[in-house]
Design an enzyme around this catalytic site. Structure first.
Site: not given
Length: 387
Positions: A72-73, A100-102
């Site tokens: 997501t990022q 970086a985000s998931s």
């Protein structure tokens, strides 16, 4: 299939395969659909396919209810960097980007929450709010007031609060560095993280009540991580076991991203040819995990050259290194620097075979009161390796 039908099918599949067994946790997963927490635009599959609910709703929904993580990022200049020099996972979202985000794969998240042994009356600190899907699951199971969640990226924290409000939930979400826990609401019965760590942060052990738990992804090599469930007696120490394999975004810290490990064209000190595939042990989960424990401080990255796919291995400073690539019908291994990392790999693999080729769940973790971390095999009193 509709979102509701896909959601139901996923939950039933996790029940059928034994991933979900606790009735209250099953109810939480049934009551908190994943698709409500995945961005409609800007998300990626683990292989880098762009997801857009507006232009291709079928692909977006299929990805949401497939048992995979959703990125997501991705890392951007100035975004929080991994705290402990992680290894880029393969495949990555793009040639020069890393997650970086998931949103964690559903079965992995179910296993993590199952290991936490959630029950009424617990207070929990969640490190790594991310999309807030896990936050919502915790809030449904324990109540909004029992859940504190911290997210290092203020933009993600704000987005999570908005999504949770839209779902009628109000757990506390703070923009803070999860490495330090969240002292204002401590102590907690449970600290759980959806971010991977190499060492359990001291603040987490300080902020858990005596007899409490820390459940988090742990690994010295990204892509060869496990779920760790450690019990905390209250004296700064901890001991626990590893459970299965997982991949998670590493715990991050403010600052610019560290450069990835790269093949910098250095001249080797040693060449050797081998007929057996030397890359396979680095790509197979069981052997990669064993190597990560038995050989200290190294990173690996896939390397594509004209003769095929190889790897680049280096120590954390990039001083000692190994380059492996196909060479006709053989493999070429080149290494340089003060450490002979490939020799260390060979010695570790021989030891692993001598010990009976143990699976990762035969290993566990001990943290001493002085902060020393050790991985052990079969028993904390048995064979150990310093982290």
């Amino acid at each position: 299939m509709t979102a509701s039908e896909r959601h139901s099918a996923l939950i039933e599949a996790m029940i059928a395969d034994g991933t979900l067994t606790d009735a209250a946790l099953i109810d939480a997963f049934r009551s908190v659909p994943r698709h409500r927490f995945i961005p409609e635009t800007g998300a990626l599959t683990p292989h880098g396919t762009v997801l857009n609910a507006n232009s291709d709703p079928e692909r977006w929904l299929a990805a949401v209810y497939t048992d995979n993580a959703i990125v997501t990022q991705v890392d951007e200049p100035g975004s929080p960097r991994p705290r402990e020099a992680p290894v880029p996972r393969e495949p990555e979202p793009g040639p020069e980007t890393a997650s970086a985000s998931s949103s964690a794969a559903p079965t992995v998240l179910a296993r993590l929450l199952g290991l936490a042994g959630l029950h009424e009356g617990q207070t929990v600190l969640e490190v790594g709010t991310g999309t807030a899907w896990n936050t919502a699951l915790l809030a449904h199971r324990l109540g909004d007031g029992a859940v504190t969640s911290v997210e290092i990226d203020p933009r993600l924290a704000a987005s999570a609060r908005s999504v949770l409000r839209a779902e009628g939930r109000s757990p506390a979400v703070h923009a803070a560095d999860g490495y330090g826990g969240y002292p204002p609401d401590a102590p907690y019965d449970l600290i759980t993280s959806t971010c991977g760590v190499r060492r359990v942060p001291p603040a987490w052990l300080d902020q858990v009540r005596p007899g409490g738990l820390v459940v988090c992804p742990w690994g010295l090599l990204e892509g060869a991580g496990v779920l760790a469930r450690v019990e905390c007696p209250g004296d700064g120490s901890a001991r626990g076991s590893f459970h299965g394999g997982v991949g998670f975004v590493p715990l991050r810290t403010p600052g610019a991203a560290a450069p990835p490990a790269r093949d910098s064209g250095q001249q080797p000190d040693e060449y050797r040819l081998t007929q057996s595939d030397p890359v396979a042990p680095l790509m197979a989960f069981t052997t990669a995990f064993a190597l990560s424990v038995m050989v200290p401080d190294w990173r690996v990255r896939r390397r594509w050259i004209g003769t095929g796919s190889g790897v680049w291995v280096c120590d954390l400073e990039g001083v000692s290194w190994v380059r492996v690539y196909p060479y006709g019908t053989s493999w070429m291994i080149e290494q340089g620097g003060p450490r002979s990392i490939w020799d260390e790999f060979e010695e570790a693999l021989a030891l692993w075979a001598e010990l009976g080729e143990p699976e990762p769940d035969r290993f566990g973790l001990s943290v001493a009161g002085d902060g020393a971390h050790r991985v052990w095999l079969d028993s904390a009193d048995g064979r150990t390796w310093d982290v």
